[in-house]
Design a protein around this motif. Structure first.
Motif, PDB file in Angstrom:
ATOM      1  N   GLY A 168     -23.837  45.072  16.493  1.00 19.78           N
ATOM      2  CA  GLY A 168     -24.611  45.534  17.986  1.00 19.78           C
ATOM      3  C   GLY A 168     -25.896  44.566  17.840  1.00 19.78           C
ATOM      4  N   LEU A 169     -26.993  45.163  18.318  1.00 22.17           N
ATOM      5  CA  LEU A 169     -28.264  44.044  18.218  1.00 22.17           C
ATOM      6  C   LEU A 169     -29.120  44.087  16.800  1.00 22.17           C
ATOM      7  N   GLU A 170     -28.548  44.976  15.977  1.00 18.07           N
ATOM      8  CA  GLU A 170     -29.122  45.008  14.601  1.00 18.07           C
ATOM      9  C   GLU A 170     -28.397  43.712  13.757  1.00 18.07           C
ATOM     10  N   GLY A 171     -29.303  43.449  12.762  1.00 16.85           N
ATOM     11  CA  GLY A 171     -28.653  42.680  11.667  1.00 16.85           C
ATOM     12  C   GLY A 171     -28.716  41.173  12.268  1.00 16.85           C
ATOM     13  N   PRO A 172     -28.351  40.357  11.557  1.00 16.08           N
ATOM     14  CA  PRO A 172     -28.394  38.849  11.602  1.00 16.08           C
ATOM     15  C   PRO A 172     -27.521  38.284  12.606  1.00 16.08           C
ATOM     16  N   ASN A 173     -26.436  38.845  12.834  1.00 16.99           N
ATOM     17  CA  ASN A 173     -25.542  38.069  13.904  1.00 16.99           C
ATOM     18  C   ASN A 173     -25.981  37.942  15.294  1.00 16.99           C
ATOM     19  N   PHE A 174     -26.754  38.826  15.753  1.00 17.91           N
ATOM     20  CA  PHE A 174     -27.387  38.616  16.971  1.00 17.91           C
ATOM     21  C   PHE A 174     -28.583  37.416  17.178  1.00 17.91           C
ATOM     22  N   LEU A 175     -29.395  37.613  15.967  1.00 17.90           N
ATOM     23  CA  LEU A 175     -30.180  36.451  15.805  1.00 17.90           C
ATOM     24  C   LEU A 175     -29.537  35.189  15.747  1.00 17.90           C
ATOM     25  N   PHE A 176     -28.595  34.973  14.743  1.00 17.19           N
ATOM     26  CA  PHE A 176     -28.111  33.739  14.610  1.00 17.19           C
ATOM     27  C   PHE A 176     -27.393  33.335  15.951  1.00 17.19           C
ATOM     28  N   LEU A 177     -26.636  34.248  16.948  1.00 17.40           N
ATOM     29  CA  LEU A 177     -25.996  33.963  18.001  1.00 17.40           C
ATOM     30  C   LEU A 177     -27.126  33.362  19.098  1.00 17.40           C
ATOM     31  N   ALA A 178     -28.256  33.979  18.949  1.00 18.10           N
ATOM     32  CA  ALA A 178     -29.312  33.279  19.768  1.00 18.10           C
ATOM     33  C   ALA A 178     -29.935  32.155  19.491  1.00 18.10           C
ATOM     34  N   ALA A 179     -29.897  31.907  18.001  1.00 18.53           N
ATOM     35  CA  ALA A 179     -30.478  30.504  17.416  1.00 18.53           C
ATOM     36  C   ALA A 179     -29.458  29.559  17.749  1.00 18.53           C
ATOM     37  N   CYS A 180     -28.166  30.026  17.898  1.00 20.36           N
ATOM     38  CA  CYS A 180     -26.920  28.925  18.246  1.00 20.36           C
ATOM     39  C   CYS A 180     -27.204  28.414  19.748  1.00 20.36           C
ATOM     40  N   SER A 181     -27.699  29.635  20.383  1.00 18.06           N
ATOM     41  CA  SER A 181     -27.624  28.924  21.871  1.00 18.06           C
ATOM     42  C   SER A 181     -29.048  28.311  22.226  1.00 18.06           C
ATOM     43  N   LEU A 182     -30.103  28.629  21.297  1.00 16.26           N
ATOM     44  CA  LEU A 182     -31.214  27.699  21.538  1.00 16.26           C
ATOM     45  C   LEU A 182     -31.121  26.474  21.113  1.00 16.26           C
ATOM     46  N   PHE A 183     -30.241  26.371  19.943  1.00 18.33           N
ATOM     47  CA  PHE A 183     -30.086  25.025  19.275  1.00 18.33           C
ATOM     48  C   PHE A 183     -29.194  24.029  20.288  1.00 18.33           C
ATOM     49  N   ALA A 184     -28.354  24.679  20.718  1.00 16.89           N
ATOM     50  CA  ALA A 184     -27.513  23.873  21.800  1.00 16.89           C
ATOM     51  C   ALA A 184     -28.284  23.342  22.977  1.00 16.89           C
ATOM     52  N   LEU A 185     -29.157  24.442  23.528  1.00 16.61           N
ATOM     53  CA  LEU A 185     -30.005  24.044  24.522  1.00 16.61           C
ATOM     54  C   LEU A 185     -30.951  22.807  24.209  1.00 16.61           C
ATOM     55  N   GLY A 186     -31.350  22.807  22.946  1.00 16.08           N
ATOM     56  CA  GLY A 186     -32.051  21.705  22.449  1.00 16.08           C
ATOM     57  C   GLY A 186     -31.471  20.416  22.154  1.00 16.08           C
ATOM     58  N   VAL A 187     -30.216  20.419  21.837  1.00 11.66           N
ATOM     59  CA  VAL A 187     -29.623  19.233  21.377  1.00 11.66           C
ATOM     60  C   VAL A 187     -28.471  18.575  22.286  1.00 11.66           C
ATOM     61  N   ALA A 188     -27.781  19.538  22.947  1.00  9.00           N
ATOM     62  CA  ALA A 188     -26.597  19.103  23.740  1.00  9.00           C
ATOM     63  C   ALA A 188     -27.237  18.372  25.128  1.00  9.00           C
ATOM     64  N   PRO A 189     -28.391  18.553  25.695  1.00 11.80           N
ATOM     65  CA  PRO A 189     -28.582  17.810  26.911  1.00 11.80           C
ATOM     66  C   PRO A 189     -28.938  16.421  26.270  1.00 11.80           C
ATOM     67  N   ALA A 190     -29.357  16.039  25.305  1.00 10.82           N
ATOM     68  CA  ALA A 190     -29.817  14.625  24.929  1.00 10.82           C
ATOM     69  C   ALA A 190     -28.481  14.148  24.709  1.00 10.82           C
ATOM     70  N   ALA A 191     -27.580  14.474  24.133  1.00 16.04           N
ATOM     71  CA  ALA A 191     -26.309  14.044  23.766  1.00 16.04           C
ATOM     72  C   ALA A 191     -25.548  13.984  25.238  1.00 16.04           C
ATOM     73  N   MET A 192     -25.764  14.623  26.295  1.00 20.83           N
ATOM     74  CA  MET A 192     -25.072  14.507  27.346  1.00 20.83           C
ATOM     75  C   MET A 192     -25.501  13.431  28.143  1.00 20.83           C
ATOM     76  N   GLY A 193     -26.954  13.224  28.165  1.00 21.70           N
ATOM     77  CA  GLY A 193     -27.687  12.242  28.844  1.00 21.70           C
ATOM     78  C   GLY A 193     -27.042  10.906  28.205  1.00 21.70           C
TER      79      GLY A 193
END
Lengths: 219, 257
Positions: free
Chosen positions: A186-211
Protein backbone atom coordinates in the motif's frame (compact mmCIF):
# COMPACT_ATOMS: atom_id res chain seq x y z
CA UNK A 1 8.80 31.21 -26.07
CA UNK A 2 5.13 31.62 -26.54
CA UNK A 3 2.87 28.95 -25.14
CA UNK A 4 1.07 28.65 -28.49
CA UNK A 5 3.02 25.60 -29.80
CA UNK A 6 2.54 23.81 -26.49
CA UNK A 7 -1.19 24.47 -26.55
CA UNK A 8 -1.42 23.35 -30.15
CA UNK A 9 0.50 20.16 -29.38
CA UNK A 10 -1.87 19.48 -26.51
CA UNK A 11 -4.96 20.19 -28.59
CA UNK A 12 -3.79 18.23 -31.62
CA UNK A 13 -2.98 15.12 -29.63
CA UNK A 14 -6.33 15.36 -27.86
CA UNK A 15 -8.22 15.64 -31.10
CA UNK A 16 -6.15 12.91 -32.74
CA UNK A 17 -7.15 10.61 -29.91
CA UNK A 18 -10.85 11.37 -30.36
CA UNK A 19 -10.77 11.42 -34.13
CA UNK A 20 -10.89 8.34 -36.30
CA UNK A 21 -13.60 6.58 -34.31
CA UNK A 22 -12.11 3.99 -32.03
CA UNK A 23 -8.72 5.64 -31.36
CA UNK A 24 -9.41 6.12 -27.70
CA UNK A 25 -11.21 2.84 -27.22
CA UNK A 26 -8.46 0.69 -28.72
CA UNK A 27 -6.13 0.65 -25.70
CA UNK A 28 -9.14 0.24 -23.41
CA UNK A 29 -10.34 -2.74 -25.39
CA UNK A 30 -6.87 -4.22 -25.51
CA UNK A 31 -6.43 -3.73 -21.77
CA UNK A 32 -9.76 -5.34 -20.91
CA UNK A 33 -9.22 -8.11 -23.45
CA UNK A 34 -5.77 -9.02 -22.13
CA UNK A 35 -7.02 -9.14 -18.57
CA UNK A 36 -10.01 -11.24 -19.61
CA UNK A 37 -7.71 -13.82 -21.19
CA UNK A 38 -6.20 -14.54 -17.78
CA UNK A 39 -8.80 -17.04 -16.51
CA UNK A 40 -8.37 -18.98 -19.74
CA UNK A 41 -4.63 -19.29 -19.25
CA UNK A 42 -4.38 -19.70 -15.48
CA UNK A 43 -7.69 -21.31 -14.61
CA UNK A 44 -10.69 -19.78 -12.91
CA UNK A 45 -10.05 -20.58 -9.24
CA UNK A 46 -11.17 -17.52 -7.30
CA UNK A 47 -8.32 -17.66 -4.81
CA UNK A 48 -5.65 -17.79 -7.52
CA UNK A 49 -7.21 -15.00 -9.58
CA UNK A 50 -7.54 -12.61 -6.66
CA UNK A 51 -3.88 -13.25 -5.82
CA UNK A 52 -2.48 -12.70 -9.32
CA UNK A 53 -5.10 -10.13 -10.39
CA UNK A 54 -3.24 -6.90 -9.56
CA UNK A 55 -0.06 -8.20 -11.17
CA UNK A 56 -1.98 -9.21 -14.29
CA UNK A 57 -3.39 -5.69 -14.46
CA UNK A 58 0.16 -4.30 -14.34
CA UNK A 59 1.20 -6.54 -17.19
CA UNK A 60 -1.88 -5.58 -19.21
CA UNK A 61 -1.14 -1.90 -18.58
CA UNK A 62 2.46 -2.27 -19.74
CA UNK A 63 1.39 -4.09 -22.89
CA UNK A 64 -1.48 -1.81 -23.78
CA UNK A 65 0.70 1.28 -23.30
CA UNK A 66 2.63 -0.02 -26.28
CA UNK A 67 -0.35 -0.49 -28.57
CA UNK A 68 -0.59 3.19 -29.44
CA UNK A 69 3.00 4.32 -28.93
CA UNK A 70 3.94 3.78 -32.55
CA UNK A 71 1.66 6.57 -33.72
CA UNK A 72 2.56 9.20 -31.11
CA UNK A 73 5.36 10.86 -33.04
CA UNK A 74 5.10 9.14 -36.41
CA UNK A 75 1.97 11.08 -37.35
CA UNK A 76 3.68 14.39 -36.56
CA UNK A 77 6.66 13.41 -38.63
CA UNK A 78 4.49 12.50 -41.60
CA UNK A 79 2.21 15.54 -41.61
CA UNK A 80 5.06 17.99 -41.06
CA UNK A 81 4.02 19.23 -37.62
CA UNK A 82 7.38 18.13 -36.27
CA UNK A 83 9.26 20.36 -38.70
CA UNK A 84 7.14 23.34 -37.69
CA UNK A 85 7.83 22.73 -34.01
CA UNK A 86 11.53 22.46 -34.71
CA UNK A 87 11.50 25.83 -36.52
CA UNK A 88 9.93 27.46 -33.51
CA UNK A 89 12.30 28.98 -30.99
CA UNK A 90 10.86 26.90 -28.19
CA UNK A 91 12.05 23.64 -26.80
CA UNK A 92 11.15 20.46 -28.67
CA UNK A 93 11.67 18.51 -25.44
CA UNK A 94 8.86 20.46 -23.79
CA UNK A 95 6.55 19.72 -26.70
CA UNK A 96 7.50 16.04 -26.56
CA UNK A 97 6.73 16.01 -22.84
CA UNK A 98 3.35 17.67 -23.42
CA UNK A 99 2.52 15.21 -26.18
CA UNK A 100 3.47 12.20 -24.06
CA UNK A 101 1.53 13.42 -21.04
CA UNK A 102 -1.50 14.10 -23.21
CA UNK A 103 -1.12 10.67 -24.66
CA UNK A 104 -1.08 9.25 -21.15
CA UNK A 105 -4.16 11.31 -20.31
CA UNK A 106 -6.21 9.94 -23.20
CA UNK A 107 -4.97 6.37 -23.43
CA UNK A 108 -3.34 5.65 -20.07
CA UNK A 109 -5.62 7.32 -17.57
CA UNK A 110 -8.81 5.63 -18.85
CA UNK A 111 -7.14 2.30 -18.10
CA UNK A 112 -6.71 3.40 -14.49
CA UNK A 113 -10.41 4.20 -14.33
CA UNK A 114 -11.29 0.84 -15.85
CA UNK A 115 -8.99 -1.15 -13.57
CA UNK A 116 -11.38 -1.41 -10.56
CA UNK A 117 -13.96 -3.05 -12.78
CA UNK A 118 -11.51 -5.66 -14.04
CA UNK A 119 -10.09 -6.00 -10.55
CA UNK A 120 -13.61 -6.71 -9.30
CA UNK A 121 -14.04 -9.33 -12.04
CA UNK A 122 -10.83 -11.02 -10.93
CA UNK A 123 -11.90 -10.82 -7.29
CA UNK A 124 -9.22 -8.44 -6.07
CA UNK A 125 -10.20 -7.07 -2.62
CA UNK A 126 -11.43 -3.50 -2.82
CA UNK A 127 -9.10 -2.08 -0.15
CA UNK A 128 -6.14 -3.21 -2.25
CA UNK A 129 -7.57 -1.65 -5.38
CA UNK A 130 -7.45 2.01 -4.32
CA UNK A 131 -3.68 2.29 -3.69
CA UNK A 132 -3.15 0.05 -6.70
CA UNK A 133 -5.00 2.59 -8.86
CA UNK A 134 -2.62 5.32 -7.74
CA UNK A 135 0.21 2.97 -8.67
CA UNK A 136 -1.29 2.33 -12.11
CA UNK A 137 -1.56 6.07 -12.71
CA UNK A 138 2.09 6.75 -11.79
CA UNK A 139 3.41 3.59 -13.41
CA UNK A 140 1.47 4.32 -16.57
CA UNK A 141 3.16 7.71 -16.76
CA UNK A 142 6.56 6.02 -16.47
CA UNK A 143 5.60 3.54 -19.21
CA UNK A 144 4.42 6.25 -21.57
CA UNK A 145 7.52 8.41 -20.98
CA UNK A 146 10.10 5.68 -21.57
CA UNK A 147 7.95 4.21 -24.31
CA UNK A 148 7.81 7.69 -25.79
CA UNK A 149 11.62 7.71 -25.93
CA UNK A 150 11.54 4.42 -27.82
CA UNK A 151 8.80 5.76 -30.11
CA UNK A 152 10.73 8.96 -30.82
CA UNK A 153 13.91 7.01 -31.57
CA UNK A 154 12.11 4.82 -34.08
CA UNK A 155 9.77 7.50 -35.46
CA UNK A 156 11.29 7.26 -38.92
CA UNK A 157 11.08 3.46 -38.98
CA UNK A 158 7.98 2.06 -40.62
CA UNK A 159 6.17 -0.72 -38.75
CA UNK A 160 8.17 0.04 -35.62
CA UNK A 161 5.73 -1.55 -33.16
CA UNK A 162 7.81 -4.54 -32.14
CA UNK A 163 11.02 -2.54 -32.17
CA UNK A 164 9.48 -0.06 -29.72
CA UNK A 165 8.43 -2.93 -27.49
CA UNK A 166 11.91 -4.45 -27.47
CA UNK A 167 13.55 -1.12 -26.67
CA UNK A 168 11.05 -0.03 -24.03
CA UNK A 169 10.44 -3.24 -22.08
CA UNK A 170 13.75 -3.29 -20.14
CA UNK A 171 13.13 0.32 -19.16
CA UNK A 172 9.71 -0.65 -17.77
CA UNK A 173 11.22 -3.06 -15.25
CA UNK A 174 11.72 -0.76 -12.22
CA UNK A 175 8.23 0.77 -12.33
CA UNK A 176 6.74 -2.69 -12.81
CA UNK A 177 8.59 -4.13 -9.82
CA UNK A 178 7.84 -1.26 -7.45
CA UNK A 179 4.26 -1.10 -8.66
CA UNK A 180 3.56 -4.78 -8.10
CA UNK A 181 5.19 -4.69 -4.66
CA UNK A 182 3.17 -1.61 -3.79
CA UNK A 183 -0.01 -3.66 -4.11
CA UNK A 184 1.07 -5.61 -1.02
CA UNK A 185 2.45 -2.74 1.01
CA UNK A 186 0.00 0.00 0.00
CA UNK A 187 1.04 3.57 0.61
CA UNK A 188 3.29 2.61 3.49
CA UNK A 189 6.81 1.42 2.97
CA UNK A 190 9.38 2.37 0.42
CA UNK A 191 7.74 0.93 -2.69
CA UNK A 192 5.27 3.76 -3.12
CA UNK A 193 8.06 6.31 -2.70
CA UNK A 194 10.31 4.46 -5.13
CA UNK A 195 7.55 4.32 -7.73
CA UNK A 196 6.95 8.05 -7.30
CA UNK A 197 10.70 8.63 -7.65
CA UNK A 198 10.71 6.55 -10.83
CA UNK A 199 7.98 8.67 -12.38
CA UNK A 200 9.69 11.92 -11.38
CA UNK A 201 12.98 10.67 -12.79
CA UNK A 202 11.31 9.69 -16.05
CA UNK A 203 9.62 13.11 -16.18
CA UNK A 204 13.01 14.75 -15.81
CA UNK A 205 15.12 12.63 -18.15
CA UNK A 206 12.83 11.23 -20.84
CA UNK A 207 11.79 14.58 -22.42
CA UNK A 208 15.43 15.49 -23.08
CA UNK A 209 16.02 12.15 -24.79
CA UNK A 210 12.76 12.48 -26.76
CA UNK A 211 13.77 15.95 -27.91
CA UNK A 212 17.15 14.74 -29.16
CA UNK A 213 15.52 11.78 -30.88
CA UNK A 214 12.86 13.92 -32.57
CA UNK A 215 15.44 16.36 -33.86
CA UNK A 216 17.16 13.37 -35.41
CA UNK A 217 13.95 11.93 -36.86
CA UNK A 218 13.08 15.18 -38.63
CA UNK A 219 16.32 15.30 -40.59
CA UNK B 1 43.45 8.12 -21.29
CA UNK B 2 46.53 9.21 -23.25
CA UNK B 3 46.45 5.74 -24.76
CA UNK B 4 42.85 6.31 -25.84
CA UNK B 5 43.49 9.69 -27.39
CA UNK B 6 46.56 8.24 -29.12
CA UNK B 7 44.39 5.52 -30.64
CA UNK B 8 41.60 7.93 -31.49
CA UNK B 9 43.35 8.51 -34.79
CA UNK B 10 41.95 5.83 -37.13
CA UNK B 11 45.26 5.36 -38.90
CA UNK B 12 47.10 4.79 -35.64
CA UNK B 13 44.31 2.53 -34.47
CA UNK B 14 44.63 0.38 -37.58
CA UNK B 15 48.39 0.18 -37.16
CA UNK B 16 48.09 -0.68 -33.47
CA UNK B 17 45.27 -3.19 -33.84
CA UNK B 18 46.97 -5.07 -36.66
CA UNK B 19 49.32 -6.44 -34.02
CA UNK B 20 47.12 -6.08 -30.98
CA UNK B 21 44.35 -8.31 -32.34
CA UNK B 22 46.39 -11.49 -32.90
CA UNK B 23 48.48 -10.94 -29.77
CA UNK B 24 45.56 -10.39 -27.41
CA UNK B 25 43.62 -13.14 -29.15
CA UNK B 26 46.43 -15.62 -28.58
CA UNK B 27 47.18 -14.44 -25.05
CA UNK B 28 43.49 -14.42 -24.13
CA UNK B 29 42.94 -17.92 -25.48
CA UNK B 30 45.99 -19.18 -23.61
CA UNK B 31 44.86 -17.60 -20.35
CA UNK B 32 41.32 -18.91 -20.70
CA UNK B 33 42.72 -22.33 -21.56
CA UNK B 34 44.97 -22.26 -18.51
CA UNK B 35 42.17 -21.21 -16.18
CA UNK B 36 39.81 -23.80 -17.67
CA UNK B 37 42.40 -26.57 -17.49
CA UNK B 38 43.15 -25.81 -13.87
CA UNK B 39 39.57 -25.00 -13.02
CA UNK B 40 38.01 -28.04 -14.65
CA UNK B 41 40.66 -30.68 -14.03
CA UNK B 42 43.15 -29.66 -11.35
CA UNK B 43 41.55 -27.79 -8.46
CA UNK B 44 39.56 -29.87 -5.96
CA UNK B 45 35.76 -29.40 -6.11
CA UNK B 46 34.30 -27.24 -3.35
CA UNK B 47 31.47 -29.21 -1.79
CA UNK B 48 29.91 -26.13 -0.22
CA UNK B 49 29.59 -24.51 -3.65
CA UNK B 50 27.90 -27.40 -5.45
CA UNK B 51 30.75 -29.85 -5.97
CA UNK B 52 31.94 -30.17 -9.54
CA UNK B 53 29.36 -27.70 -10.81
CA UNK B 54 31.20 -24.83 -9.13
CA UNK B 55 33.74 -25.17 -11.92
CA UNK B 56 31.35 -23.09 -14.01
CA UNK B 57 32.47 -20.20 -11.80
CA UNK B 58 35.65 -19.72 -13.82
CA UNK B 59 33.53 -18.64 -16.77
CA UNK B 60 30.53 -17.25 -14.90
CA UNK B 61 32.21 -14.63 -12.74
CA UNK B 62 34.47 -13.18 -15.49
CA UNK B 63 31.52 -12.92 -17.87
CA UNK B 64 29.39 -11.25 -15.20
CA UNK B 65 32.07 -8.62 -14.64
CA UNK B 66 32.63 -8.21 -18.36
CA UNK B 67 29.01 -7.79 -19.42
CA UNK B 68 28.50 -4.91 -17.01
CA UNK B 69 31.83 -3.39 -18.01
CA UNK B 70 30.94 -3.73 -21.68
CA UNK B 71 27.60 -1.96 -21.24
CA UNK B 72 29.41 0.89 -19.50
CA UNK B 73 31.95 0.94 -22.34
CA UNK B 74 29.11 1.06 -24.87
CA UNK B 75 27.60 4.05 -23.08
CA UNK B 76 30.95 5.83 -22.82
CA UNK B 77 31.71 5.26 -26.51
CA UNK B 78 28.23 6.52 -27.41
CA UNK B 79 28.71 9.58 -25.23
CA UNK B 80 32.08 10.37 -26.83
CA UNK B 81 30.58 9.98 -30.28
CA UNK B 82 27.51 12.05 -29.44
CA UNK B 83 29.49 14.97 -28.01
CA UNK B 84 32.63 15.04 -30.18
CA UNK B 85 31.33 13.12 -33.21
CA UNK B 86 34.42 10.99 -33.21
CA UNK B 87 33.88 8.36 -35.89
CA UNK B 88 35.97 5.68 -34.25
CA UNK B 89 33.91 5.90 -31.06
CA UNK B 90 30.80 4.97 -33.02
CA UNK B 91 32.63 2.13 -34.72
CA UNK B 92 33.63 0.94 -31.25
CA UNK B 93 30.08 1.21 -29.86
CA UNK B 94 28.76 -0.77 -32.79
CA UNK B 95 31.37 -3.47 -32.23
CA UNK B 96 30.86 -3.67 -28.46
CA UNK B 97 27.12 -4.45 -28.64
CA UNK B 98 27.18 -8.03 -30.01
CA UNK B 99 30.16 -8.99 -27.83
CA UNK B 100 28.41 -7.60 -24.76
CA UNK B 101 25.22 -9.46 -25.63
CA UNK B 102 27.25 -12.64 -25.99
CA UNK B 103 28.83 -12.21 -22.56
CA UNK B 104 25.47 -11.52 -20.88
CA UNK B 105 24.17 -14.75 -22.44
CA UNK B 106 27.27 -16.62 -21.28
CA UNK B 107 26.80 -15.18 -17.79
CA UNK B 108 23.26 -16.34 -17.23
CA UNK B 109 23.81 -19.70 -18.93
CA UNK B 110 26.85 -20.57 -16.80
CA UNK B 111 25.13 -19.14 -13.74
CA UNK B 112 22.18 -21.42 -14.18
CA UNK B 113 24.45 -24.42 -14.73
CA UNK B 114 26.41 -23.64 -11.58
CA UNK B 115 23.33 -23.09 -9.47
CA UNK B 116 21.61 -26.23 -10.70
CA UNK B 117 22.84 -28.39 -7.88
CA UNK B 118 24.10 -25.90 -5.36
CA UNK B 119 20.75 -24.21 -4.96
CA UNK B 120 18.75 -27.35 -5.51
CA UNK B 121 16.31 -26.01 -8.07
CA UNK B 122 15.55 -26.76 -11.69
CA UNK B 123 17.68 -24.62 -13.91
CA UNK B 124 14.77 -22.70 -15.44
CA UNK B 125 13.97 -21.54 -11.93
CA UNK B 126 17.43 -20.18 -11.46
CA UNK B 127 17.38 -17.46 -14.06
CA UNK B 128 13.83 -16.36 -13.41
CA UNK B 129 14.00 -16.78 -9.65
CA UNK B 130 17.25 -15.05 -8.86
CA UNK B 131 17.63 -11.32 -8.80
CA UNK B 132 21.24 -11.11 -9.92
CA UNK B 133 20.80 -13.36 -12.94
CA UNK B 134 17.56 -11.56 -13.70
CA UNK B 135 19.25 -8.17 -13.88
CA UNK B 136 21.81 -9.69 -16.26
CA UNK B 137 18.89 -10.89 -18.36
CA UNK B 138 17.47 -7.36 -18.48
CA UNK B 139 20.91 -6.15 -19.54
CA UNK B 140 20.77 -8.72 -22.35
CA UNK B 141 17.55 -7.14 -23.60
CA UNK B 142 19.10 -3.68 -23.44
CA UNK B 143 21.88 -4.91 -25.71
CA UNK B 144 19.32 -6.55 -28.04
CA UNK B 145 17.25 -3.36 -28.24
CA UNK B 146 20.38 -1.38 -29.08
CA UNK B 147 21.30 -3.73 -31.91
CA UNK B 148 17.73 -3.87 -33.22
CA UNK B 149 17.48 -0.07 -33.34
CA UNK B 150 20.79 0.17 -35.19
CA UNK B 151 19.63 -2.40 -37.69
CA UNK B 152 16.27 -0.69 -38.27
CA UNK B 153 17.43 2.81 -39.20
CA UNK B 154 18.41 3.25 -42.80
CA UNK B 155 21.42 5.57 -42.87
CA UNK B 156 24.55 4.96 -40.83
CA UNK B 157 24.60 8.48 -39.41
CA UNK B 158 21.01 8.28 -38.23
CA UNK B 159 21.48 4.82 -36.77
CA UNK B 160 24.57 5.98 -34.90
CA UNK B 161 22.82 9.00 -33.38
CA UNK B 162 19.68 7.15 -32.37
CA UNK B 163 21.66 4.27 -30.93
CA UNK B 164 23.88 6.66 -28.96
CA UNK B 165 20.83 8.31 -27.40
CA UNK B 166 19.43 4.88 -26.51
CA UNK B 167 22.71 3.72 -24.98
CA UNK B 168 22.87 6.81 -22.77
CA UNK B 169 19.21 6.48 -21.73
CA UNK B 170 19.91 2.84 -20.93
CA UNK B 171 22.95 3.71 -18.87
CA UNK B 172 21.09 6.12 -16.57
CA UNK B 173 18.47 3.42 -16.09
CA UNK B 174 20.83 0.54 -15.36
CA UNK B 175 21.42 1.45 -11.67
CA UNK B 176 17.67 1.88 -11.12
CA UNK B 177 16.94 -1.46 -12.77
CA UNK B 178 19.63 -3.09 -10.64
CA UNK B 179 18.22 -1.67 -7.39
CA UNK B 180 14.64 -2.51 -8.30
CA UNK B 181 15.46 -6.10 -9.26
CA UNK B 182 17.37 -6.50 -6.00
CA UNK B 183 14.33 -5.28 -4.07
CA UNK B 184 12.05 -7.59 -6.03
CA UNK B 185 13.81 -10.70 -4.77
CA UNK B 186 15.15 -9.80 -1.34
CA UNK B 187 15.61 -13.43 -0.35
CA UNK B 188 18.00 -14.23 -3.17
CA UNK B 189 19.51 -17.66 -3.33
CA UNK B 190 22.52 -16.22 -5.06
CA UNK B 191 25.56 -15.95 -2.84
CA UNK B 192 26.86 -12.46 -2.11
CA UNK B 193 29.95 -11.21 -3.91
CA UNK B 194 32.75 -13.07 -2.26
CA UNK B 195 35.78 -12.55 -4.43
CA UNK B 196 37.31 -9.56 -2.73
CA UNK B 197 37.24 -9.65 1.03
CA UNK B 198 40.41 -7.84 1.98
CA UNK B 199 39.86 -5.91 5.18
CA UNK B 200 36.60 -7.72 5.80
CA UNK B 201 35.80 -7.19 9.49
CA UNK B 202 33.84 -10.44 9.75
CA UNK B 203 35.34 -13.12 12.04
CA UNK B 204 37.54 -15.67 10.32
CA UNK B 205 35.05 -18.56 10.29
CA UNK B 206 32.33 -16.39 8.69
CA UNK B 207 34.58 -14.76 6.17
CA UNK B 208 33.48 -15.62 2.67
CA UNK B 209 36.78 -14.80 0.98
CA UNK B 210 37.79 -17.18 -1.73
CA UNK B 211 40.45 -19.82 -1.47
CA UNK B 212 43.56 -18.60 -3.34
CA UNK B 213 43.66 -21.63 -5.64
CA UNK B 214 40.19 -20.71 -6.93
CA UNK B 215 40.86 -16.99 -6.99
CA UNK B 216 43.94 -17.54 -9.11
CA UNK B 217 42.02 -19.43 -11.83
CA UNK B 218 39.26 -16.83 -11.64
CA UNK B 219 41.66 -13.99 -12.27
CA UNK B 220 43.34 -15.89 -15.11
CA UNK B 221 39.89 -16.38 -16.59
CA UNK B 222 38.98 -12.72 -16.15
CA UNK B 223 42.22 -11.56 -17.76
CA UNK B 224 41.79 -14.04 -20.60
CA UNK B 225 38.17 -13.12 -21.28
CA UNK B 226 38.99 -9.40 -21.17
CA UNK B 227 41.74 -9.88 -23.74
CA UNK B 228 39.54 -12.09 -25.88
CA UNK B 229 36.69 -9.56 -25.76
CA UNK B 230 39.10 -6.76 -26.63
CA UNK B 231 40.46 -8.80 -29.54
CA UNK B 232 36.98 -9.56 -30.87
CA UNK B 233 35.88 -5.93 -30.53
CA UNK B 234 38.98 -4.67 -32.31
CA UNK B 235 38.45 -7.28 -35.01
CA UNK B 236 34.89 -6.07 -35.60
CA UNK B 237 36.10 -2.47 -35.57
CA UNK B 238 38.75 -3.25 -38.17
CA UNK B 239 36.17 -4.94 -40.35
CA UNK B 240 33.92 -1.90 -40.07
CA UNK B 241 36.73 0.51 -40.92
CA UNK B 242 37.65 -1.63 -43.91
CA UNK B 243 34.08 -1.80 -45.17
CA UNK B 244 33.81 2.00 -44.94
CA UNK B 245 37.12 2.38 -46.73
CA UNK B 246 36.11 -0.06 -49.44
CA UNK B 247 33.09 2.06 -50.33
CA UNK B 248 35.37 5.04 -50.68
CA UNK B 249 37.91 3.08 -52.72
CA UNK B 250 35.16 1.84 -55.00
CA UNK B 251 33.88 5.37 -55.55
CA UNK B 252 37.39 6.60 -56.36
CA UNK B 253 37.90 3.74 -58.77
CA UNK B 254 34.62 4.43 -60.53
CA UNK B 255 35.55 8.08 -60.84
CA UNK B 256 38.91 7.22 -62.36
CA UNK B 257 37.42 4.78 -64.84
Amino acid sequence: MSPAPLASAFRSSLSEAWAGGAGLLLPLGFFAGTATMVPFTLGSEAELLSRVGPGILWLALALSSMVTLERVFQADLQDGALDLWLQDTGSISLIAAIKTITHWLVSGFPLVLLSPLIGYMLGVPFEKMLPAMLGYAMGGLVFFLWGGVAAALSASVSRAGLLIALIALPLYVPALIFGVQMIETGLEGPNFLFLAACSLFALGVAPAAMGAALRLAAE
Amino acid sequence: MTMLSYLANPLRFMRFSRWAVPISFALGTLMIGWSLYNGLLVVPPDEKQGGDLMRAMFTHVPSAWLCMGLYAALAVASFVWYIWRHELADVAARAIAPIGAGYTALCFITGSIWGQKGWGAGWHNLILGDSRLMSVLVLFFLFLGYMALRAALETRQKAARAAAILAMVGMVNVPIIKVSVDMWQTTTIHQPSSVISIGNPAPAEERTGMDPIYLQQLLWGFGGHSLLAAAMIMMLMRAEVYSQQSERALALKLEAA
